[in-house]
Motif scaffolding. Structure first.
Motif, PDB file in Angstrom:
ATOM      1  N   GLY A 123      28.089  32.502  33.474  1.00 49.01           N
ATOM      2  CA  GLY A 123      28.570  32.863  34.797  1.00 49.01           C
ATOM      3  C   GLY A 123      28.131  34.233  35.263  1.00 49.01           C
ATOM      4  N   GLN A 124      27.879  35.129  34.312  1.00 47.85           N
ATOM      5  CA  GLN A 124      27.459  36.491  34.634  1.00 47.85           C
ATOM      6  C   GLN A 124      26.490  36.954  33.558  1.00 47.85           C
ATOM      7  OE1 GLN A 124      27.798  38.598  37.055  1.00 47.85           O
ATOM      8  NE2 GLN A 124      27.031  40.450  36.074  1.00 47.85           N
ATOM      9  N   MET A 156      27.222  40.078  42.163  1.00 53.26           N
ATOM     10  CA  MET A 156      27.399  38.693  42.586  1.00 53.26           C
ATOM     11  C   MET A 156      26.079  38.108  43.065  1.00 53.26           C
ATOM     12  SD  MET A 156      27.516  36.823  45.625  1.00 53.26           S
ATOM     13  CE  MET A 156      28.047  37.959  46.892  1.00 53.26           C
ATOM     14  N   THR A 159      23.228  38.691  39.532  1.00 54.24           N
ATOM     15  CA  THR A 159      23.421  38.444  38.102  1.00 54.24           C
ATOM     16  C   THR A 159      24.489  37.394  37.819  1.00 54.24           C
ATOM     17  OG1 THR A 159      24.933  40.359  38.001  1.00 54.24           O
ATOM     18  CG2 THR A 159      22.632  40.728  37.364  1.00 54.24           C
ATOM     19  N   SER A 160      24.851  36.583  38.803  1.00 53.16           N
ATOM     20  CA  SER A 160      25.862  35.550  38.569  1.00 53.16           C
ATOM     21  C   SER A 160      25.260  34.168  38.769  1.00 53.16           C
ATOM     22  CB  SER A 160      27.062  35.751  39.505  1.00 53.16           C
ATOM     23  OG  SER A 160      26.707  35.467  40.846  1.00 53.16           O
ATOM     24  N   SER A 162      26.566  29.679  38.738  1.00 47.66           N
ATOM     25  CA  SER A 162      27.727  28.786  38.778  1.00 47.66           C
ATOM     26  C   SER A 162      27.305  27.329  38.720  1.00 47.66           C
ATOM     27  CB  SER A 162      28.526  29.031  40.066  1.00 47.66           C
ATOM     28  OG  SER A 162      27.772  28.615  41.197  1.00 47.66           O
ATOM     29  N   SER A 200      31.940  34.061  31.244  1.00 45.83           N
ATOM     30  CA  SER A 200      31.311  35.340  31.615  1.00 45.83           C
ATOM     31  C   SER A 200      32.185  36.534  31.242  1.00 45.83           C
ATOM     32  CB  SER A 200      31.013  35.337  33.118  1.00 45.83           C
ATOM     33  OG  SER A 200      32.170  34.987  33.873  1.00 45.83           O
ATOM     34  N   SER A 212      36.304  35.313  33.003  1.00 50.11           N
ATOM     35  CA  SER A 212      35.348  34.986  34.065  1.00 50.11           C
ATOM     36  C   SER A 212      35.114  36.232  34.904  1.00 50.11           C
ATOM     37  CB  SER A 212      35.842  33.829  34.943  1.00 50.11           C
ATOM     38  OG  SER A 212      34.904  33.580  35.983  1.00 50.11           O
ATOM     39  N   ARG A 214      32.545  36.691  36.571  1.00 48.00           N
ATOM     40  CA  ARG A 214      31.988  36.198  37.834  1.00 48.00           C
ATOM     41  C   ARG A 214      33.083  36.014  38.870  1.00 48.00           C
ATOM     42  NH1 ARG A 214      32.141  31.245  39.776  1.00 48.00           N
ATOM     43  NH2 ARG A 214      30.782  30.780  41.554  1.00 48.00           N
ATOM     44  N   ASP A 307      32.134  28.732  36.551  1.00 50.20           N
ATOM     45  CA  ASP A 307      31.027  29.469  35.941  1.00 50.20           C
ATOM     46  C   ASP A 307      29.932  28.508  35.483  1.00 50.20           C
ATOM     47  OD1 ASP A 307      32.330  31.889  36.229  1.00 50.20           O
ATOM     48  OD2 ASP A 307      32.582  32.267  34.091  1.00 50.20           O
TER      49      ASP A 307
END
Length: 434
Positions: A123-124, A156, A159-160, A162, A200, A212, A214, A307
């Motif tokens: 997620g991140q 966001m 680097t994220s 989903s 994440s 999370s 993210r 994520d």
């Protein structure tokens, strides 16, 4: 909805607030029997053999040029930081959706592997700082806008990643498959999905204190940009008011001119003042694409809170679980009853800025109540999947996630934290990638 700025300053009939409400009601919620399903899978792209090393923009560009030549059925897009996204076409069944995306992912992975690159489902990004890969007016304006709320916006953007599940909005009539019930369920099942699939827990090589990270980033860019409207028995009206009263990210300009980034200007105020120019229908369409609530109506319902998942096929589990809990009437009714007690923890505040969503992002399934509800929902989904025609391997994947994580009060983020505690990647040069 197009992101193009073509003709954006040409004269058009001025919009009124009533026009906006009518357009949003008609465009964003299209009802009928739930028949179709889709998924959007985002991936970080890392070095295959040394994922903690940054991938140069030149290598990414060359790899994506090769990928774009593939005959994919899914739409391929690149996110601002170089993340790769595949968006499935609407599918008539869970099996069709999984088959299409799996084949496309295998083709993409093969090309990337030849270039020494890999798709990573987290997620991140646990190692790399945010870095813009795309230089376009839309993302230049987005960066300027989000920088006003701090560094979370750039993270966001860059680097994220989903898994976004797309579901039909449902019937007009009341009942488990009706629009009002599905809208309500999406916002109360959302924290369960956040907690069960959190992946994440790291940023900059360090634990963030959130399972999370993210989801935390989304809450920090502001309720007007990433929040949901108050839950209402009239989802269309609530969303229309939200669109009108949310801040405008940018005012597009003709090609070659920087886009304006007003501060604190809502779309309603833009209509009333007509400054810096009267908004057009195209501006409304564009404005809606700059709102990122956890459940976004786009004709269908786009669930955006999950994520990205580790492993080549980890994305299949949230897709299968969510499809079962929404599209099987018996499972939808059970899920509705299971999540109903969680509503008290929202304190009546919209997602994702209420205590329930924040607890899910912070603690994952270590939260006892979320764990109990997740066990019920996963077990219910597993029972419903044969009725949706799911393949045995899909049910096995859901069962494995239930046993490995949910019943133990764990999520994929726990695995990353365990690996880091055992072999710190910075200290020992080990790969802690799942």
């Amino acid at each position: 909805m197009s992101d193009s700025a073509s003709g954006c300053t040409e004269p058009h009939t001025a919009l009124s607030a009533a026009d906006v409400e009518a357009l949003v009601r008609g465009i964003c919620f299209k009802t009928g029997p739930p028949r179709r399903l889709g998924v959007e899978v985002e991936w970080l792209v890392h070095e295959l053999r040394a994922p903690q090393l940054p991938v140069t923009p030149e290598r990414l560009e060359a790899a994506y040029a090769a990928v774009r030549n593939l005959p994919l059925r899914s739409a391929l897009t690149v996110e601002p930081g170089g993340q790769l996204e595949l968006s499935s076409p609407p599918a008539d069944s869970l099996t069709e959706c999984i088959g299409t995306v799996s084949a496309d992912l295998e083709a993409v992975r093969t090309v990337l592997r030849e270039d020494g690159l890999a798709l990573v489902g987290l997620g991140q990004d646990p190692w790399h700082e945010p870095r813009r890969f795309l230089r376009e007016p839309r993302y230049d304006a987005m960066e300027r806008c989000l920088d006003r709320t701090g560094p979370s916006g750039r993270a966001m953007m860059c680097t994220s990643a989903s898994v976004q599940v797309c579901l039909d909005a449902g019937h007009e009539e009341p009942g488990p498959l009706g629009l009002v019930r599905r809208w309500w369920l999406a916002h109360h099942l959302g924290p369960v999905l956040v907690a069960a699939f959190a992946s994440s827990p790291l940023a900059g090589h360090r634990p963030t204190g959130w399972m999370s990270t993210r989801q935390l980033l989304w809450t920090r860019i502001g309720a007007g940009r990433a929040g949901a409207p108050p839950l209402d028995t009239d989802p269309r009206g609530a969303w229309a008011r939200h669109v009108l009263d949310s801040p405008v990210m940018c005012v597009r300009q003709d090609s070659g001119r920087p886009w304006d980034v007003p501060e604190g200007l809502t779309f309603r105020e833009w209509i009333e003042t007509g400054v810096p120019r009267p908004p057009t229908r195209e501006d409304l369409d564009y404005h809606v694409t700059t709102l990122f609530p956890p459940v976004r109506p786009r004709g269908h319902l786009e669930l955006r809170m999950i994520d990205a998942q580790p492993g080549d096929d980890g994305w299949i589990v949230p897709l299968a679980v969510t499809a079962a809990l929404f599209d099987d009437p018996e499972a939808a009714e059970t899920a509705y009853r299971a999540v109903k007690p969680l509503a008290e923890r929202t304190l009546g505040l919209p997602a994702p800025h209420n205590p329930l969503w924040l607890d899910a992002a912070r603690s994952g399934l270590a939260d006892a109540e979320l764990r109990e509800v997740a066990v019920t929902c996963f077990t219910t989904a597993l029972d419903a999947l044969p009725r949706l025609g799911a393949a045995p391997e899909v049910m096995e994947a859901v069962s494995a996630h239930l046993d490995r994580y949910v019943v133990r009060g764990r999520c994929p983020a726990d695995d990353l934290l365990d690996r880091q505690r055992g072999t710190d990647g910075r200290a020992h040069g080990k790969d802690i990638r799942p």
